[in-house]
Scaffold this motif. Sequence first.
Motif, PDB file in Angstrom:
ATOM      1  N   ALA A 145       0.831  -1.207   0.000  1.00 19.43           N
ATOM      2  CA  ALA A 145       0.000   0.000   0.000  1.00 19.43           C
ATOM      3  C   ALA A 145       0.862   1.252   0.000  1.00 19.43           C
ATOM      4  O   ALA A 145       0.407   2.329  -0.380  1.00 19.43           O
ATOM      5  CB  ALA A 145      -0.925  -0.007   1.219  1.00 19.43           C
ATOM      6  N   TRP A 146       2.114   1.130   0.432  1.00 19.76           N
ATOM      7  CA  TRP A 146       3.078   2.225   0.385  1.00 19.76           C
ATOM      8  C   TRP A 146       3.993   2.077  -0.839  1.00 19.76           C
ATOM      9  O   TRP A 146       3.982   2.916  -1.732  1.00 19.76           O
ATOM     10  CB  TRP A 146       3.948   2.225   1.645  1.00 19.76           C
ATOM     11  N   PHE A 147       4.768   1.001  -0.839  1.00 21.81           N
ATOM     12  CA  PHE A 147       5.835   0.864  -1.831  1.00 21.81           C
ATOM     13  C   PHE A 147       5.344   0.377  -3.190  1.00 21.81           C
ATOM     14  O   PHE A 147       6.049   0.506  -4.187  1.00 21.81           O
ATOM     15  CB  PHE A 147       6.917  -0.085  -1.306  1.00 21.81           C
ATOM     16  N   GLY A 148       4.137  -0.157  -3.254  1.00 22.99           N
ATOM     17  CA  GLY A 148       3.595  -0.605  -4.530  1.00 22.99           C
ATOM     18  C   GLY A 148       2.614   0.373  -5.143  1.00 22.99           C
ATOM     19  O   GLY A 148       2.022   0.087  -6.178  1.00 22.99           O
ATOM     20  N   ALA A 149       2.463   1.528  -4.509  1.00 22.79           N
ATOM     21  CA  ALA A 149       1.484   2.496  -5.000  1.00 22.79           C
ATOM     22  C   ALA A 149       1.968   3.148  -6.291  1.00 22.79           C
ATOM     23  O   ALA A 149       3.166   3.332  -6.518  1.00 22.79           O
ATOM     24  CB  ALA A 149       1.230   3.561  -3.938  1.00 22.79           C
ATOM     25  N   GLU A 150       1.031   3.515  -7.135  1.00 20.57           N
ATOM     26  CA  GLU A 150       1.345   4.227  -8.371  1.00 20.57           C
ATOM     27  C   GLU A 150       1.277   5.743  -8.141  1.00 20.57           C
ATOM     28  O   GLU A 150       0.783   6.209  -7.121  1.00 20.57           O
ATOM     29  CB  GLU A 150       0.353   3.831  -9.474  1.00 20.57           C
ATOM     30  N   GLY A 151       1.794   6.497  -9.094  1.00 26.47           N
ATOM     31  CA  GLY A 151       1.644   7.941  -9.070  1.00 26.47           C
ATOM     32  C   GLY A 151       2.435   8.624  -7.963  1.00 26.47           C
ATOM     33  O   GLY A 151       3.469   8.145  -7.510  1.00 26.47           O
ATOM     34  N   ARG A 152       1.907   9.768  -7.535  1.00 25.13           N
ATOM     35  CA  ARG A 152       2.629  10.619  -6.601  1.00 25.13           C
ATOM     36  C   ARG A 152       2.932   9.919  -5.278  1.00 25.13           C
ATOM     37  O   ARG A 152       4.055   9.993  -4.767  1.00 25.13           O
ATOM     38  CB  ARG A 152       1.805  11.886  -6.338  1.00 25.13           C
ATOM     39  N   ASN A 153       1.928   9.232  -4.698  1.00 27.64           N
ATOM     40  CA  ASN A 153       2.151   8.586  -3.408  1.00 27.64           C
ATOM     41  C   ASN A 153       3.255   7.555  -3.483  1.00 27.64           C
ATOM     42  O   ASN A 153       4.136   7.496  -2.612  1.00 27.64           O
ATOM     43  CB  ASN A 153       0.855   7.935  -2.916  1.00 27.64           C
ATOM     44  N   GLY A 154       3.221   6.719  -4.515  1.00 27.63           N
ATOM     45  CA  GLY A 154       4.252   5.697  -4.654  1.00 27.63           C
ATOM     46  C   GLY A 154       5.626   6.311  -4.815  1.00 27.63           C
ATOM     47  O   GLY A 154       6.610   5.830  -4.230  1.00 27.63           O
ATOM     48  N   MET A 155       5.718   7.383  -5.563  1.00 27.66           N
ATOM     49  CA  MET A 155       7.009   8.046  -5.756  1.00 27.66           C
ATOM     50  C   MET A 155       7.543   8.594  -4.436  1.00 27.66           C
ATOM     51  O   MET A 155       8.730   8.459  -4.117  1.00 27.66           O
ATOM     52  CB  MET A 155       6.875   9.174  -6.769  1.00 27.66           C
ATOM     53  N   ILE A 156       6.644   9.201  -3.660  1.00 22.86           N
ATOM     54  CA  ILE A 156       7.066   9.750  -2.364  1.00 22.86           C
ATOM     55  C   ILE A 156       7.620   8.651  -1.473  1.00 22.86           C
ATOM     56  O   ILE A 156       8.707   8.770  -0.904  1.00 22.86           O
ATOM     57  CB  ILE A 156       5.882  10.467  -1.680  1.00 22.86           C
ATOM     58  N   HIS A 157       6.882   7.576  -1.354  1.00 21.61           N
ATOM     59  CA  HIS A 157       7.292   6.506  -0.442  1.00 21.61           C
ATOM     60  C   HIS A 157       8.619   5.881  -0.865  1.00 21.61           C
ATOM     61  O   HIS A 157       9.470   5.589  -0.025  1.00 21.61           O
ATOM     62  CB  HIS A 157       6.209   5.429  -0.385  1.00 21.61           C
TER      63      HIS A 157
END
Length: 580
Positions: free
Chosen positions: A13-25
């Motif tokens: 849910a953190w490291f596999g996220a797409e887009g901005r959230n995934g990039m941040i994590h």
Amino acid sequence: MSEQRDGTRRSAAWFGAEGRNGMIHRSWMRNQGLGPEVFDGRPVIGIASSWSELTPCNAHLRDVADYVKRGVWQAGGLPLEFPVMSLGETLMRPTTMLFRNLMAMEVEETIRANPLDGVVLLSGCDKTTPAMLMGAASVDLPALMVTGGPMLNGKFQGRDIGSGTDVWRLSEEVRAGRMDAADLAEAEGCMSRSRGHCMTMGTASTMACVAEALGMQLSGSAAIPAVDARRYALAQAAGRRAVALVEEDLRPSKVLTRDAFENAIRANAALGGSTNAVVHLLALAGRVGVPLSLAEFDALTTEVPVLVDLMPSGRFLMEDFYYAGGLPVVLRELDGMGLLHREAVTVGGRDMATETDGARCWNREVIRTAGEPFRPAGEGTVVLRGSLAPDGAVLKVSAASPELLKHRGQALVYDRVEDYIADADDPELPVTASTVIVVRNAGPRGYPGFPEVGNVPVPKVLLEAGVNDVLRISDARMSGTGYGSCVLHVAPEAAVGGPLALVRTGDWIEIDVAARRLDLDVDREELAARAREPRPAPVDAPPTRGWAKLYVEHVTQANEGADLDFLVGGSGDAVPRHSH
């Protein structure tokens, strides 16, 4: 290991996220030198470390963490070490017990708030072990514990000395005039001669063994000395096993069952372990919803003899215990008596029977057999009830004087432990060998924090007369390294209006351990009259802010585990809200 970010793991849910959230994590994590390949869906294992130079017993846990990391990497996981509050018994004031629940809360919230699939708990000193178990149990992610291990035996003037136990003994020798200050100073430098926690069967060693008996620590690991290379090999194995726990979805709720608690309670009795295990196990059971009462600590152990000859009840130390075979030998002896739940699951992935079947003892002086125990059944921690302790009190029989187990004497009452300490060396103190010293307002709310002051020193006038023990009663706790005829955890405590608050100097008190009784010999009408009198103001002003205020308002009584009432029960691993 799959390279797809398929969301199957919690960390995805953190490291596999797409887009901005995934990039941040992912991006900020990469400033630690991590490559993109570590975000491929592999298990993320948190390493919760209570390392601190203010906690001497845990000051080596950074090194232990490095070996845990090796194991996690070996098994294909991603290890991420993080700090949690550390509770150093020897330095923190007013008492580390004031902060056990705060540490448990921090452990719980830190695990829940971060991208973790499993966690390894690194602990050592007394309260760090139960606090970590409580916090992890409330989140219920796959978890296992690695304790830091005991120090090597202390060595002083050609003999072994033990942490805590010999502090009390040698300091009393100085007070009695049988030892000089120079020898005491020499002993100071001889006692703590390696990394690790107390090497007596104090609370640190007790809780390490309890964690193993619960199934939350790898079998055979509790007693390995902190500086033994096998401690580090064990830490590495724990890292590997943490990854497997995630794959198997083996959570604390599947390990911390009713059977596990019964195994731990009986193991503690067989060890002659610390009275503090009682309050910690009650709190932990509350976190996982296992019904457990104070009375069961007595009922479950009536057939359990003390099998281990360790300080403070005996002669040997944890290093000797490990070389003799450690906790698996004790558990196997319990199994032979039909007192071990063999099917209880452990974090090793095997049942308790499998973990202990091959255990062998290498020194029967240290670990005795059930047929020839160190002390007979019923001489571990017992629970007393009566008019002075309606909700119970505890006494460690193996550390008490036999002649005081059935006793009647007049009370000498103190409202503050500090006042008693100030009087203890008074040559005019009105005490005899039969006096019962009562120290109150030292329970969970009264101090606040439930300090380890129940084994107050014997009055100097008695020591000089050759009397080395008197009956002491309090709503406080006692260090697991301590000894003496000390009735502890009296509930309800004086600060909430328990009968202990009504005792007056000169009252007769009667104890009968065989009958499990503790009574104040004052008639009901007199006690009722005393209870109607205006209550004196608290000996210390109640806290008005911060953690201490929250603690006093919500802490439960000793017989309930002294947890915060709103932390009883678990909350799971779900993060209520998230955004970036």
